[in-house]
Design a protein around this motif. Structure first.
Motif, PDB file in Angstrom:
ATOM      1  N   TYR A   4       0.835  -1.201   0.000  1.00 40.23           N
ATOM      2  CA  TYR A   4       0.000   0.000   0.000  1.00 40.23           C
ATOM      3  C   TYR A   4       0.869   1.249   0.000  1.00 40.23           C
ATOM      4  N   ASP A  97     -13.144   0.434   1.156  1.00 37.64           N
ATOM      5  CA  ASP A  97     -11.684   0.380   1.101  1.00 37.64           C
ATOM      6  C   ASP A  97     -11.200   0.955  -0.230  1.00 37.64           C
ATOM      7  N   THR A  98     -10.466   2.048  -0.174  1.00 33.23           N
ATOM      8  CA  THR A  98      -9.961   2.709  -1.383  1.00 33.23           C
ATOM      9  C   THR A  98      -8.506   2.350  -1.679  1.00 33.23           C
ATOM     10  N   ALA A  99      -8.038   1.211  -1.185  1.00 37.12           N
ATOM     11  CA  ALA A  99      -6.630   0.833  -1.320  1.00 37.12           C
ATOM     12  C   ALA A  99      -6.140   0.983  -2.756  1.00 37.12           C
ATOM     13  N   THR A 102      -5.283   6.346  -5.130  1.00 38.01           N
ATOM     14  CA  THR A 102      -4.759   7.521  -4.427  1.00 38.01           C
ATOM     15  C   THR A 102      -5.019   8.828  -5.171  1.00 38.01           C
ATOM     16  N   HIS A 105      -9.782   7.834  -6.732  1.00 34.75           N
ATOM     17  CA  HIS A 105     -10.866   7.236  -5.951  1.00 34.75           C
ATOM     18  C   HIS A 105     -12.125   8.084  -6.093  1.00 34.75           C
ATOM     19  N   GLY A 163      -6.592   6.085  -1.047  1.00 35.43           N
ATOM     20  CA  GLY A 163      -6.201   4.753  -0.599  1.00 35.43           C
ATOM     21  C   GLY A 163      -4.780   4.577  -0.143  1.00 35.43           C
ATOM     22  N   TYR A 164      -4.308   5.452   0.740  1.00 33.59           N
ATOM     23  CA  TYR A 164      -2.986   5.275   1.327  1.00 33.59           C
ATOM     24  C   TYR A 164      -3.052   4.318   2.500  1.00 33.59           C
ATOM     25  N   ASN A 168      -6.926   4.032   4.168  1.00 38.83           N
ATOM     26  CA  ASN A 168      -7.726   3.565   3.027  1.00 38.83           C
ATOM     27  C   ASN A 168      -9.089   3.016   3.430  1.00 38.83           C
ATOM     28  N   ALA A 360     -12.552  -0.007  -4.964  1.00 39.84           N
ATOM     29  CA  ALA A 360     -12.259   1.208  -5.610  1.00 39.84           C
ATOM     30  C   ALA A 360     -12.878   1.844  -6.763  1.00 39.84           C
ATOM     31  N   SER A 362     -13.404   2.622  -4.967  1.00 41.69           N
ATOM     32  CA  SER A 362     -12.813   2.075  -3.831  1.00 41.69           C
ATOM     33  C   SER A 362     -12.319   0.753  -4.287  1.00 41.69           C
TER      34      SER A 362
END
Length: 368
Positions: A4, A97-99, A102, A105, A163-164, A168, A360, A362
């Motif tokens: 990540y 969860d937006t992993a 970045t 999103h 999503g950091y 995230n 994504a 998120s």
């Protein structure tokens, strides 16, 4: 596969995350419909494994992403999908969860829910392989029968973090005590910050201002005249919050502004354009009374329409005496009424606790 991206602090983990994920593909959750799956399909939202990232992998449509990613919207409305829970039950919260998303999103989401019987579900065309595609007219026609825009709202429009690592997960607890079978996940495009004064609306200086400016007891300038603009909303609805941004306008922002709304049919709108909006019979309702503005700043206001529940189709913003605004944003709830022509409508027991992971926009979406 990459780790990540590093930024931000670790999210506080809520208690509901320990419950069963009712939307996971592992327990039978599935996507029935999505408006768009251009870069990555909505089915990724329901994967049971942790989101992954492959730096060197691309599809014919762009960067490979382990989540749901739509194309950049250039038409009215917003993107949304319908999820059938694998296990029907109580929902205690959501994890969006937006992993790895970045810079792309979804800025905001809202979530609605319904409890449906098998006979309530229309015959929806199978989704098949959706990468690079948008929903067909046949799919829209079938899904409209669910009237999902009127489903119960579990999560009103909320902002998502990029999503950091450590930030995230976007957690949204709910207090619903009802059993649910289906969800509508709405993702809302960002208008974005203005790049300069040229990326906004600026009027000329009014030449009828008095030689010496005075103010009233509230500090409002005592000057004649004003400037205004009228907009049609993407969807009829009730405006609950207003954002007026004067970013970059430091010495040339308006002294005050106000906002009004009304309901217009398509013929009334066309007549307004022809008559340059000199329509004495149009009844504008106040959304925001005359309000002082500041330079280079985002201003947030609650709309009076929230208490009045006034549905509107058009808004009129008035600035005095002149100046510039970079952005106008109106948040609220869509209404099922539609006064436009058909061609212009936007196609738009046993109980289990739930977690839903969103991916994504998120990368994942969990319901608990």
């Amino acid at each position: 596969m990459a780790d990540y991206p590093k930024e931000g602090k670790t999210d506080e983990i809520p208690n509901f995350i320990q419950f069963t994920d009712l939307a996971s593909e592992h327990v039978g959750g599935k996507v029935l419909f999505a408006t768009d799956d251009f870069f990555a399909p909505a089915e990724n939202l329901l994967k049971k494994h942790r989101p992954s990232y492959k730096p060197k992998e691309y599809t014919e449509f762009g960067k490979w992403m382990d989540g749901w990613e739509t194309r950049r919207r250039r038409t009215p409305g917003h993107d949304w999908c319908i999820i059938q829970l694998g296990i029907q039950g109580l929902i205690h919260g959501f994890d969006a969860d937006t992993a790895f998303f970045t810079g792309n999103h979804a800025p905001r989401i809202s979530i609605q829910a319904a409890c449906l019987q098998n006979e309530d579900i229309p015959n929806i065309p199978p989704r098949g392989t959706k990468l690079g595609c948008a929903a067909t007219a046949e799919e829209f026609e079938a899904i409209e029968k669910l009237e999902s825009e009127n489903w119960h709202c579990l999560v009103p429009m909320e902002e998502l973090k990029p999503g950091y690592s450590g930030s995230n997960h976007n957690y949204f607890p709910t207090s619903s005590h009802q059993r649910w079978t289906h969800l509508r996940l709405n993702i809302f495009p960002g208008i974005g910050k203005s790049k300069s004064m040229a990326d906004g609306w600026e009027t000329a200086r009014r030449l009828d201002r008095p030689p010496i400016i005075e103010t009233d007891k509230d500090g409002v300038l005592l000057v004649p005249g004003s400037e205004w603009a009228i907009f049609r909303l993407a969807h009829p609805g009730v405006v609950t919050q207003i954002e007026i941004d004067t970013h970059h306008f430091k010495g040339n922002y308006p002294d005050t502004c106000k906002l009004d709304g009304c309901i217009l049919t398509t013929p009334e709108e066309e007549e307004g354009i022809l008559q340059k909006w000199h329509l004495p019979n149009v009844k504008w309702k106040p959304l925001l009374s005359v309000t002082k503005l500041s330079s280079n700043k985002k201003h947030f206001f609650d709309s009076v329409a929230l208490q009045l529940q006034n549905v509107i189709t058009h808004v009129k913003i008035t600035i005095a005496p002149d100046g510039g605004l970079s952005r106008l944003r109106l948040w609220g709830f869509p209404s099922s009424i539609c006064l436009l022509r058909p061609s212009e409508r936007v196609l738009s027991s046993r109980r289990f606790p739930v977690i839903v992971p969103l991916r994504a926009m998120s990368s994942t979406f969990k319901i608990t």
